[in-house]
Design a protein around this motif. Structure first.
Motif, mmCIF file in Angstrom:
data_model
loop_
_atom_site.group_PDB
_atom_site.id
_atom_site.type_symbol
_atom_site.label_atom_id
_atom_site.label_comp_id
_atom_site.label_asym_id
_atom_site.label_seq_id
_atom_site.Cartn_x
_atom_site.Cartn_y
_atom_site.Cartn_z
ATOM 1 N N ALA A 64 1.127 -1.293 -0.233
ATOM 2 C CA ALA A 64 0.381 -0.006 0.310
ATOM 3 C C ALA A 64 0.968 1.404 -0.105
ATOM 4 O O ALA A 64 0.604 2.139 -1.260
ATOM 5 C CB ALA A 64 -0.929 0.002 0.883
ATOM 6 N N GLN A 95 -5.793 4.414 2.360
ATOM 7 C CA GLN A 95 -5.954 2.953 1.947
ATOM 8 C C GLN A 95 -4.767 2.376 2.529
ATOM 9 O O GLN A 95 -4.646 1.743 2.977
ATOM 10 C CB GLN A 95 -5.432 2.142 0.282
ATOM 11 C CG GLN A 95 -6.753 2.520 -0.532
ATOM 12 C CD GLN A 95 -6.548 2.600 -1.662
ATOM 13 O OE1 GLN A 95 -6.144 2.871 -2.873
ATOM 14 N NE2 GLN A 95 -8.386 1.825 -1.743
ATOM 15 N N ALA A 96 -3.428 2.673 2.539
ATOM 16 C CA ALA A 96 -2.048 3.473 2.954
ATOM 17 C C ALA A 96 -2.222 3.154 4.868
ATOM 18 O O ALA A 96 -1.292 1.856 5.436
ATOM 19 C CB ALA A 96 -0.454 3.797 2.626
ATOM 20 N N SER A 117 -4.098 -0.352 5.368
ATOM 21 C CA SER A 117 -3.844 -1.197 6.107
ATOM 22 C C SER A 117 -3.037 -1.874 6.763
ATOM 23 O O SER A 117 -2.922 -2.146 7.579
ATOM 24 C CB SER A 117 -2.150 -1.544 4.307
ATOM 25 O OG SER A 117 -1.678 -0.398 4.240
#
Length: 483
Positions: free
Chosen positions: A87, A162-163, A166
């Motif tokens: 990510a 999104q990172a 994660s």
């Protein structure tokens, strides 16, 4: 001078427009949090509890060792860690679209073509030949799409969210792993303790059987009493394989959680039955968090919130497709052409350009994409609210389970003491010839049953405490930079 000022003003205006990101969508979801827990104990602890290392509150060195091994070698954590790296790399990919791209090219070759005919003077006049041509060219090409309406910026924000999600997935995997290791270990200790109690009672019943056999030979007891004792002994011994099976399954599960083949831990626990002490007498203090604190502490809630941020950024990016796109380009380089027998030609070339494109007709594709992104935002927002309700349910259930297990353990401890006292009194009466051997067997059976139930209740208390810390998201620390 005027042109330079106008260019600078134009760039500043574009920068301001980009910074505004007119298509941005808010990602805040209102969460209604209760003020207090409904089933929490009345006397809440006031001291701070370290949620990151909560298992150390059991003061069990072997549990600490197992958790350290799991954190270092568990495969679920390795998978989650790799997803974080993936990510983070995709964030760089998304952010790269915000900057100009610069490419270098170099080509060269030799060719002889029939459509390239040259007349060369000769002694007999003009001679037509097809010369060999050597061509070399090279240069740089730059391209930049001006993110006038913030579409690219929002795509980068979605990738960053999104990172972050994660990372929360990694935290959630760690919380679940620690709870699984602690639960399986405590259940293993409970099974071993129950096995120890059972073996002690089996030894006692065998001794009773030998004594009763001697009484039958001496005419002091009858065959019915002997048969009852044999039945009780055999039924008690039949429980051992069930506990042994449960013990092996728990050891195998711990092996997998520690990233080892299931049989590896069997050697570590080979003498566990002989050396096993009681379940940890010490336990961590009850967590003292309010329902609203879960929003920062529970990784699954933080993950659900990042999904809202991703969906909001994606919706804004989809809306930006309705607006024009402006592209600036520039290229420059050197080229050389040498035709056999003729002077070499070389020159520099360059090109500057700009372009604008805007959607006119696409059969509703862009607006359908926007509608889909908007529906996605509604989904993840509802999921965020639902996840919060589930976390409240999780904590309340954990409080109820802990209170129920604690009450049961307290009552069963008292019942075990009473059963032990009753057994000794009945046995003393029988030894003096004033009692019935059947009453001794009944008292012994009651003592065995109560001791076993007490051990199960003690295990349930410890496991309930683990569930409570898992429900509060214990096992990782909130970083102020991530809050």
């Amino acid at each position: 001078m005027k042109n330079s000022s106008l260019t600078l003003l134009t760039l500043l205006s574009l920068t301001n427009l980009i910074a505004c990101t007119p298509t941005r969508v808010g990602d805040q979801v209102a969460i209604n949090s209760p003020a207090q827990w409904q089933h929490a104990p009345n006397a809440q602890v006031t001291e701070a509890v370290d949620l990151k290392t909560w298992w150390q509150g059991f003061n069990d060195p072997l549990l600490n060792e197992l958790i350290d091994k799991a954190l270092a070698a568990n495969h679920d954590l390795k998978i989650a860690t790799a997803r974080v790296r993936e990510a983070n790399a995709m964030v760089t990919v998304a952010e790269a679209a915000l900057y100009p791209s610069l490419d270098f090219s170099l080509s060269g070759g030799r060719e002889k073509r029939i459509d390239r005919i040259v007349g060369v003077p000769s002694g007999q006049g003009i001679k037509l030949i097809t010369p060999t041509a050597d061509a070399v060219s090279g240069g740089l090409a730059a391209r930049w799409e001006i993110d006038l309406f913030g579409g690219r910026h929002l795509e980068a924000e979605a990738a960053a969210a999104q990172a972050k999600g994660s990372k929360e997935g990694l935290h959630a995997a760690q919380v679940g792993l620690l709870a699984q290791v602690a639960t399986n270990y405590l259940e293993l200790r409970g099974v071993q303790q129950r096995t120890s109690i059972l073996q002690e009672n089996i030894a006692l019943q065998r001794e009773r059987l030998r004594t009763l056999q001697a009484f039958v030979k001496a005419g002091l007891a009858n065959e019915a009493d002997l048969a009852r004792q044999q039945t009780l002994l055999q039924s008690t011994e039949a429980t051992l394989p069930t506990l042994a099976n449960a013990e092996q399954n728990l050891i195998h599960r711990l092996g997998v959680l520690l990233g080892e083949p299931p049989e590896n831990l069997e050697h570590s626990f080979a003498d566990a039955d002989a050396d096993a002490g009681p379940l940890p007498k010490q336990a961590p203090a009850l967590p003292n968090l309010l329902p609203a604190d879960l929003l920062a502490q529970r990784p699954d809630l933080r993950l659900a919130q990042t999904e809202v941020s991703v969906a909001a950024a994606s919706l804004g990016s989809a809306r930006a497709d309705l607006y024009p796109k402006i592209v600036l380009s520039a290229s420059g380089g050197l080229g050389a052409l040498a035709v056999g027998g003729f002077p070499s030609l070389a020159d520099s070339v360059y090109a500057l350009g700009s372009g604008i494109s805007a959607p006119i007709f696409n059969a509703g594709r862009i607006r359908a994409h926007i509608a889909a992104a908007d529906a996605r935002l509604d989904q993840v927002a509802a999921n965020y609210e639902k996840t919060f309700l589930l976390t409240l349910e999780d904590v309340e259930n954990a409080f109820v389970a802990h209170r129920s297990a604690t009450d049961s353990f307290s009552r069963l401890t008292e019942a075990e003491a009473s059963a032990e006292k009753a057994y000794r009194l009945v046995d003393a009466l029988y030894s003096r010839g004033a009692g019935n051997y059947l009453a001794v067997l009944d008292a012994e059976r009651s003592k065995l049953a109560v001791s076993d139930e007490r051990a199960k209740a003690q295990t349930a208390v410890s496991v309930a405490m683990v569930s409570l810390y898992r429900a509060f998201g214990g096992g990782w620390r909130v970083d102020a930079r991530e809050s």
